[in-house]
Design a protein around this motif. Structure first.
Motif, PDB file in Angstrom:
ATOM      1  N   VAL A 285       7.237   1.616  -7.300  1.00 49.08           N
ATOM      2  CA  VAL A 285       7.218   0.494  -6.624  1.00 49.08           C
ATOM      3  C   VAL A 285       6.876  -0.767  -7.510  1.00 49.08           C
ATOM      4  O   VAL A 285       7.516  -1.669  -7.648  1.00 49.08           O
ATOM      5  N   ILE A 286       6.173  -0.550  -8.668  1.00 46.91           N
ATOM      6  CA  ILE A 286       5.906  -1.462  -9.559  1.00 46.91           C
ATOM      7  C   ILE A 286       7.161  -1.823 -10.421  1.00 46.91           C
ATOM      8  O   ILE A 286       7.380  -2.809 -10.633  1.00 46.91           O
ATOM      9  N   GLU A 287       7.890  -0.703 -10.804  1.00 43.49           N
ATOM     10  CA  GLU A 287       9.068  -0.856 -11.442  1.00 43.49           C
ATOM     11  C   GLU A 287      10.055  -1.946 -10.607  1.00 43.49           C
ATOM     12  O   GLU A 287      10.782  -2.666 -11.242  1.00 43.49           O
TER      13      GLU A 287
ATOM     14  N   VAL B  47      12.325  -0.457  -1.605  1.00 45.82           N
ATOM     15  CA  VAL B  47      11.050   0.312  -2.018  1.00 45.82           C
ATOM     16  C   VAL B  47      10.888   1.556  -0.618  1.00 45.82           C
ATOM     17  O   VAL B  47      10.297   2.573  -1.195  1.00 45.82           O
ATOM     18  N   LEU B  48      11.293   1.363   0.578  1.00 48.40           N
ATOM     19  CA  LEU B  48      11.075   2.479   1.546  1.00 48.40           C
ATOM     20  C   LEU B  48      12.029   3.446   0.837  1.00 48.40           C
ATOM     21  O   LEU B  48      11.673   4.813   1.231  1.00 48.40           O
TER      22      LEU B  48
ATOM     23  N   GLN C  51      11.222  -5.636 -12.037  1.00 51.44           N
ATOM     24  CA  GLN C  51      12.519  -5.917 -12.082  1.00 51.44           C
ATOM     25  C   GLN C  51      12.975  -7.261 -11.314  1.00 51.44           C
ATOM     26  O   GLN C  51      14.109  -7.935 -11.769  1.00 51.44           O
ATOM     27  N   ARG C  52      12.444  -7.458 -10.223  1.00 53.81           N
ATOM     28  CA  ARG C  52      12.781  -8.773  -9.672  1.00 53.81           C
ATOM     29  C   ARG C  52      11.813  -9.736  -9.945  1.00 53.81           C
ATOM     30  O   ARG C  52      11.574 -10.637  -9.049  1.00 53.81           O
ATOM     31  N   LYS C  53      11.376  -9.667 -11.060  1.00 52.95           N
ATOM     32  CA  LYS C  53      10.598 -10.769 -11.717  1.00 52.95           C
ATOM     33  C   LYS C  53       9.162 -10.965 -10.948  1.00 52.95           C
ATOM     34  O   LYS C  53       8.519 -12.116 -10.801  1.00 52.95           O
ATOM     35  N   GLY C  54       8.710  -9.824 -10.379  1.00 56.97           N
ATOM     36  CA  GLY C  54       7.399  -9.758  -9.765  1.00 56.97           C
ATOM     37  C   GLY C  54       6.276  -9.612 -10.759  1.00 56.97           C
ATOM     38  O   GLY C  54       6.337  -8.731 -11.860  1.00 56.97           O
TER      39      GLY C  54
ATOM     40  N   ASP D 149       1.086  -1.007  -0.091  1.00 55.14           N
ATOM     41  CA  ASP D 149      -0.028  -0.055  -0.226  1.00 55.14           C
ATOM     42  C   ASP D 149       1.017   1.106   0.007  1.00 55.14           C
ATOM     43  O   ASP D 149       1.841   1.543   0.803  1.00 55.14           O
ATOM     44  N   VAL D 150       0.726   2.113  -0.928  1.00 58.97           N
ATOM     45  CA  VAL D 150       1.809   3.153  -1.278  1.00 58.97           C
ATOM     46  C   VAL D 150       1.013   4.429  -1.612  1.00 58.97           C
ATOM     47  O   VAL D 150       0.046   4.346  -2.265  1.00 58.97           O
TER      48      VAL D 150
END
Length: 599
Positions: A413-415, A452-453, A419-422, A404-405
């Protein structure tokens, strides 16, 4: 024969579970007038209070209208999955506590899913309805949808909802009509939760958790499934491998208030503690002496990560800790395995190095933090994800990640996650935040929280839980920047740190002792760089105008234990002592690093 209700409390971190239990205890007037106590009775270990999470489940009981209510606290985190399942085995119903603004969170879903599978009857408590922006009716709908998605039965979906504010000490069936006490909740527990079943016949009790006392040794805790246990009786202990051991009950205790009371017999349905039994494991059954019948064992979720634990062999070893030898480390890890079901320890070919398997970074970091507080010194390697081979295909653990952001940071965050295969599954507004859900490999989570933080200025709320093993997703880029490594041993000087500031970010400050091979900062480029921070200024007796300005140094970067565990690279170790957390290269000497690095 008294009536008993066994109820487990499920709630997400910080939704007010421990406060609610405090209020229930007050309401039933357990405390004598002369007893003084602090708030948050249940979170009794320092680590739990600091992190605001429940790690080890605890039992409390209260009496209300001639009914004894056993309240079992459950861990609110998926990393402690082994603990959750055992605890729910003792309960006949669950109290699901959700925040009136946030609603049910991903980790609540994990525990609730287990409870639904076991067929437990839920009562939903929507807490914190006194907060602004709360939306109790929407949250009630969300809980219904969640239960429906978890394949709850008709009976479970027909749940009672109580609204209130445990902080202000009131509960009510209608959130717009506050009361002045929490009796509506206690009434609901007595009406809705079925009484503990009391089967007649030969005694049976499954050991679902354990306690330890330096006076009597290990104490087995569980719920009596059938028959009656008697003090002094001879019993059979049914073990995992099918063998049966003859044992004798020395003492029986039941939970009364916050403590335990010794009794002569315990009948079916009651939760009790048994002393005097040796050599038991969690999941074993205590059964009749003549014809023992074991109960079905508890299956525990498998670990998804492992880490190398080894003794501290850095130049600073033994300066801060009491327990530093491999024997100390070994004994402590094996002792932890007795209580911590989801943990596994394997020996390696070196006698001072152990491979420890756990459910995630949090699970392992809680163990490490507990050990350093007890006075242990140790070193750990980079956390590794456990891969499996299924039909010739490489499989890896996948996690469901929820973030939640604030809307303006959602893109970053999506980027970072992709990048980490999510894979992004859901993106929807939730109040003034964007709600994002992903599927991501467990190894993609290592180090992700930090990034992310940073990208969201600390405003992201992240939660994740293990889903399943899925085919390997390919390589994931790790940390891009190299390390700054100390060239010599000794305290750093402000002069040399100041001169090197354009090379990267430092993790140490002037005057701090460092040793050769220690990681003291992050390089601004991709390669590692060895630097000398001990050099002082060459002093002359001439004053150069303008060059004697004060040195201005950027404050050092601080790491928490989890951040440091996620930060280190393959060729680095984390040195952990009661007072410090230091990062270092496995090979301290630069020449050795070059020799082993090029192979």
């Amino acid at each position: 024969m008294q009536s008993i209700r066994n109820i487990a409390i499920i709630a997400h971190v910080d939704h007010g579970k421990t406060t609610l239990v405090d209020k229930i205890i007050h309401a039933s007037k357990i405390f004598d007038a002369h007893q003084h106590f602090d708030d948050l009775i249940l979170d009794n270990n320092d680590l739990e209070r600091e992190r605001g999470i429940t790690i080890v489940s605890k039992n409390v009981s209260v009496r209300y209208k001639d009914v004894k209510i056993n309240i079992i606290d459950t861990p609110g985190h998926a990393d402690f999955g082994g603990e959750v399942e055992r605890v729910l085995k003792m309960a006949d119903g669950v109290l699901l506590l959700v925040d009136a603004f946030e609603g049910p969170m991903p980790q609540t879903r994990f525990v609730l899913g287990k409870a639904v599978q076991l067929g437990l009857k839920p009562i939903v408590v929507v807490n914190k309805v006194d907060k602004e922006n709360c939306r109790p009716d929407e949250v009630h709908e969300m809980v219904f949808d969640l239960m429906f998605n978890l394949d709850a039965s008709e009976d479970q979906l027909d749940f009672v909802t109580i609204y209130g504010s445990s902080k202000n000490g009131w509960m009510s069936t209608d959130w717009q009509k506050p009361t002045d006490n929490i009796t509506p909740l206690l009434d609901a527990i007595i009406e809705v939760i079925p009484p503990a079943p009391s089967e007649e016949g030969t005694p049976q009790m499954q050991i679902t958790s354990l306690d330890y006392s330096s006076f009597v040794g290990r104490i087995a805790i569980g719920r009596v499934k059938r028959g009656t246990l008697m003090e002094g009786a001879n019993m059979s202990l049914c073990k995992r491998d099918g063998s049966i051991k003859k044992v004798k009950i020395k003492e029986l205790q039941v939970f009364e208030g916050l403590g335990r009371v010794r009794v002569e017999s315990v009948s079916a349905g009651e939760i009790c503690a048994v002393t005097g039994i040796e050599g038991f494991e969690i999941g074993d059954t205590l059964a009749d002496f003549e014809n023992p019948e074991p109960l079905e064992r508890i299956a525990i979720d498998e670990p998804t990560m492992n880490m190398l634990f080894t003794i501290n062999n850095s130049p600073f070893f033994g300066k801060e800790g009491k327990f530093v030898t491999s024997r100390h480390l070994r004994d402590r890890l094996y002792k932890e395995m007795e209580k911590n079901l989801a943990l596994r320890v394997d020996e390696t070919d070196k006698e001072d190095t152990f491979l420890v398997y756990g459910r995630g970074i949090l699970h392992l970091s809680v163990l490490i933090e507990t050990m350093r507080r007890e006075g242990y010194e140790l070193q750990v390697g980079q956390p590794q994800v456990i891969f499996k081979e299924v039909d010739g295909q490489k499989m890896e653990p996948m996690e469901h990640l929820v973030v939640d952001v604030p809307e303006e940071s959602a893109g970053k965050v999506i980027e970072l996650v992709t990048q980490r295969k999510g894979d992004l599954l859901i993106m929807e507004p939730k109040g003034d935040l964007q709600h994002l859900e992903f599927n991501i490999p467990s190894r993609g989570l290592i180090g992700l929280r930090n990034n992310v933080l940073t990208a969201t200025a600390g405003e992201a709320i992240m939660n994740h839980r293990f889903v399943a093993y899925e085919p390997f997703k390919g390589a994931i880029p790790g940390r891009i920047n190299g390390s700054l490594i100390a060239m010599e041993t000794g305290p750093g000087t402000a002069y040399s740190i100041d001169k090197l500031q354009d090379r990267g970010v430092f993790f140490v400050e002037p005057g701090e002792e460092v040793y050769m091979g220690m990681v003291i900062g992050e390089h601004s480029r991709q390669n590692d760089l060895t630097v000398n921070i001990q050099k002082g200024k060459q002093l002359t007796n001439m004053r150069a105008s303008g060059s004697d300005n004060n040195v201005k140094i950027v404050p050092k970067k601080q790491f928490s234990l989890e951040e440091a565990m996620e930060y280190i690279q393959k060729d680095e170790l984390l040195e952990i002592t009661p007072k410090s957390i230091r990062m270092r290269k496995i090979y301290l000497d630069e020449n050795e690093r070059k020799r082993y690095g090029n192979n």
